[in-house]
Design a protein around this motif. Structure first.
Motif, PDB file in Angstrom:
ATOM      1  N   LEU A  59       0.940  -1.373   0.011  1.00 21.97           N
ATOM      2  CA  LEU A  59       0.017  -0.103  -0.022  1.00 21.97           C
ATOM      3  C   LEU A  59       0.728   1.237  -0.113  1.00 21.97           C
ATOM      4  N   ARG A  60       1.899   1.267   0.882  1.00 21.11           N
ATOM      5  CA  ARG A  60       2.797   2.500   0.819  1.00 21.11           C
ATOM      6  C   ARG A  60       3.423   2.827  -0.469  1.00 21.11           C
ATOM      7  N   ASP A  61       3.867   1.709  -1.091  1.00 17.46           N
ATOM      8  CA  ASP A  61       4.707   1.705  -2.379  1.00 17.46           C
ATOM      9  C   ASP A  61       3.754   1.963  -3.496  1.00 17.46           C
ATOM     10  N   GLY A  62       2.413   1.983  -3.471  1.00 11.65           N
ATOM     11  CA  GLY A  62       1.492   2.095  -4.248  1.00 11.65           C
ATOM     12  C   GLY A  62       1.341   0.898  -5.478  1.00 11.65           C
ATOM     13  N   VAL A  63       1.766  -0.069  -5.078  1.00 10.94           N
ATOM     14  CA  VAL A  63       1.795  -1.392  -5.715  1.00 10.94           C
ATOM     15  C   VAL A  63       0.129  -1.791  -5.939  1.00 10.94           C
ATOM     16  N   VAL A  64      -0.387  -1.468  -4.777  1.00 13.97           N
ATOM     17  CA  VAL A  64      -1.918  -1.871  -4.910  1.00 13.97           C
ATOM     18  C   VAL A  64      -2.496  -0.478  -4.243  1.00 13.97           C
ATOM     19  N   ASP A  65      -3.760  -0.270  -4.802  1.00 13.40           N
ATOM     20  CA  ASP A  65      -4.655   1.130  -4.246  1.00 13.40           C
ATOM     21  C   ASP A  65      -5.229   0.734  -3.187  1.00 13.40           C
ATOM     22  N   ILE A  66      -5.667  -0.367  -2.742  1.00 11.78           N
ATOM     23  CA  ILE A  66      -6.636  -0.745  -1.572  1.00 11.78           C
ATOM     24  C   ILE A  66      -6.469  -1.857  -1.100  1.00 11.78           C
ATOM     25  N   ALA A  67      -6.824  -2.434   0.186  1.00 13.44           N
ATOM     26  CA  ALA A  67      -6.341  -3.672   0.602  1.00 13.44           C
ATOM     27  C   ALA A  67      -7.452  -3.937   1.827  1.00 13.44           C
ATOM     28  N   ILE A  68      -7.919  -5.181   1.640  1.00 19.49           N
ATOM     29  CA  ILE A  68      -8.734  -5.807   2.968  1.00 19.49           C
ATOM     30  C   ILE A  68      -7.644  -6.504   3.853  1.00 19.49           C
ATOM     31  N   ILE A  69      -7.617  -6.092   4.963  1.00 20.28           N
ATOM     32  CA  ILE A  69      -6.580  -6.343   5.752  1.00 20.28           C
ATOM     33  C   ILE A  69      -7.119  -6.280   7.283  1.00 20.28           C
ATOM     34  N   GLY A  70      -6.480  -6.951   8.424  1.00 19.10           N
ATOM     35  CA  GLY A  70      -6.772  -6.952   9.697  1.00 19.10           C
ATOM     36  C   GLY A  70      -6.191  -5.728  10.150  1.00 19.10           C
ATOM     37  N   GLU A  71      -7.062  -4.913  10.982  1.00 19.36           N
ATOM     38  CA  GLU A  71      -6.716  -3.800  11.583  1.00 19.36           C
ATOM     39  C   GLU A  71      -5.318  -3.875  12.637  1.00 19.36           C
ATOM     40  N   ASN A  72      -5.345  -4.963  13.016  1.00 22.23           N
ATOM     41  CA  ASN A  72      -4.010  -5.217  14.173  1.00 22.23           C
ATOM     42  C   ASN A  72      -2.859  -5.410  13.092  1.00 22.23           C
ATOM     43  N   VAL A  73      -2.781  -5.762  11.890  1.00 15.99           N
ATOM     44  CA  VAL A  73      -1.594  -5.531  11.184  1.00 15.99           C
ATOM     45  C   VAL A  73      -1.286  -4.107  10.545  1.00 15.99           C
ATOM     46  N   LEU A  74      -2.284  -3.386  10.469  1.00 17.02           N
ATOM     47  CA  LEU A  74      -2.205  -1.916  10.262  1.00 17.02           C
ATOM     48  C   LEU A  74      -1.422  -1.285  11.384  1.00 17.02           C
ATOM     49  N   ILE A  75      -1.964  -1.571  12.642  1.00 19.14           N
ATOM     50  CA  ILE A  75      -1.495  -0.862  13.958  1.00 19.14           C
ATOM     51  C   ILE A  75       0.245  -1.195  14.038  1.00 19.14           C
ATOM     52  N   GLU A  76       0.399  -2.630  13.625  1.00 18.49           N
ATOM     53  CA  GLU A  76       1.703  -3.018  13.812  1.00 18.49           C
ATOM     54  C   GLU A  76       2.524  -2.497  12.685  1.00 18.49           C
ATOM     55  N   LYS A  77       2.156  -2.468  11.490  1.00 21.03           N
ATOM     56  CA  LYS A  77       3.251  -2.225  10.381  1.00 21.03           C
ATOM     57  C   LYS A  77       2.685  -1.128   9.487  1.00 21.03           C
TER      58      LYS A  77
END
Length: 285
Positions: A59-77
């Motif tokens: 997501l950071r690099d713009g390889v993908v525009d959006i993602a369905i992801i666990g909020e816990n992973v976003l908080i960590e990374k």
């Protein structure tokens, strides 16, 4: 033509829930076995099947525009990444657990202890906020075995039902955060793809509203109609239609599924009869 690129977890429960959501919003994806990328047949969308922990960087690099992801992973990374939608499925919590025989009963008992985890950033931040110092052992996968082999005094990991902790002789002593699947957005999403995202969100919101609501039909005596309607807020106001039997009306409305039984009990008390409750597939506002 521009295509919206979405990342989903490669396998597991979050993958299954994510693909079910895409199906519910009318997107048809032909995904062959072990395929890492697939296109939708009826929407300008490409799906990337990735490791959950790698998705924030994509997501950071713009390889993908959006993602369905666990909020816990976003908080960590990926704490800086924007959440566009909370999806309400794949719910879990990030918790600290210790062996059942441990004397530790609360967070302060972990002072100076060894904690094994796959979430070092989350754990460090939480411990600092609470004035606790502990030694972290970073492990990727099978964290719950660490106390049994003498590597750690406790663990910090995701917990869903708690059955994995139970099987490994562990007990929860502290919940750091609660998590669910979210729709996260790349900071470099283009204007064209932002418009596609808005269309996608409209569909998702319609499905989520339907899942969180129930359609109610009931018969009401006209002399109790005003009281019964006061219990049914609905989307704007309930629909009221006269019945063939004089002095009675049919009332149609939508209620929140979390308030369902309380509302039904109150409707019965106020004289409603023949109450019919139906699931809602989608609710478009």
């Amino acid at each position: 033509m521009s295509k919206l690129k979405i990342a989903v977890q490669k396998s597991g429960r979050l993958n299954e829930d994510s693909m079910a959501l895409l199906k519910d919003i009318g997107i048809s994806i032909d995904n062959g076995k072990d395929q890492l990328k697939a296109s939708a047949a009826n929407f300008p969308l490409e799906v990337f099947y990735l490791r959950n922990g790698d998705i924030p960087q994509y997501l950071r690099d713009g390889v993908v525009d959006i993602a369905i992801i666990g909020e816990n992973v976003l908080i960590e990374k990926g704490q800086e990444l924007v959440i566009a939608e909370r999806l309400g499925f794949s719910k879990c919590r990030v918790s600290i657990a210790v062996p059942k025989a441990s004397k530790a009963k609360c967070l302060k008992d972990l002072q100076g202890q060894r904690i094994a985890t796959s979430y070092p950033n989350t754990v460090n931040q939480f411990l600092e906020q609470n004035g606790i110092t502990a030694q972290l052992h970073i492990i990727n996968g099978s964290v719950e075995i660490a106390p049994n082999i003498g590597l750690a005094d406790g663990i910090c990991d995701i917990v869903s039902s708690g059955s994995t902790l139970f099987k490994n002789g562990l007990k929860e002593v502290e919940v750091l955060l609660k998590s669910e699947a979210v729709l996260a957005v790349s900071p470099s999403i283009s204007k064209d793809n932002q418009k596609l995202l808005e269309k996608l969100q409209f569909r998702i919101q319609s499905v989520l509203r339907g899942q969180n609501s129930k359609y109610v039909l009931l018969n009401a005596p006209n002399d109790k109609l005003e009281e019964i309607i006061s219990v049914l807020p609905g989307m704007k106001s309930p629909t009221v239609l006269p019945l063939a039997e004089k002095g009675w009306s049919s009332v149609h409305s939508v209620i929140d599924k979390n308030e369902f039984w309380e509302v039904i009990d109150e409707l019965k008390e106020k004289g409603a009869q023949g109450i019919l409750v139906c699931p809602i597939e989608k609710m478009v506002l």
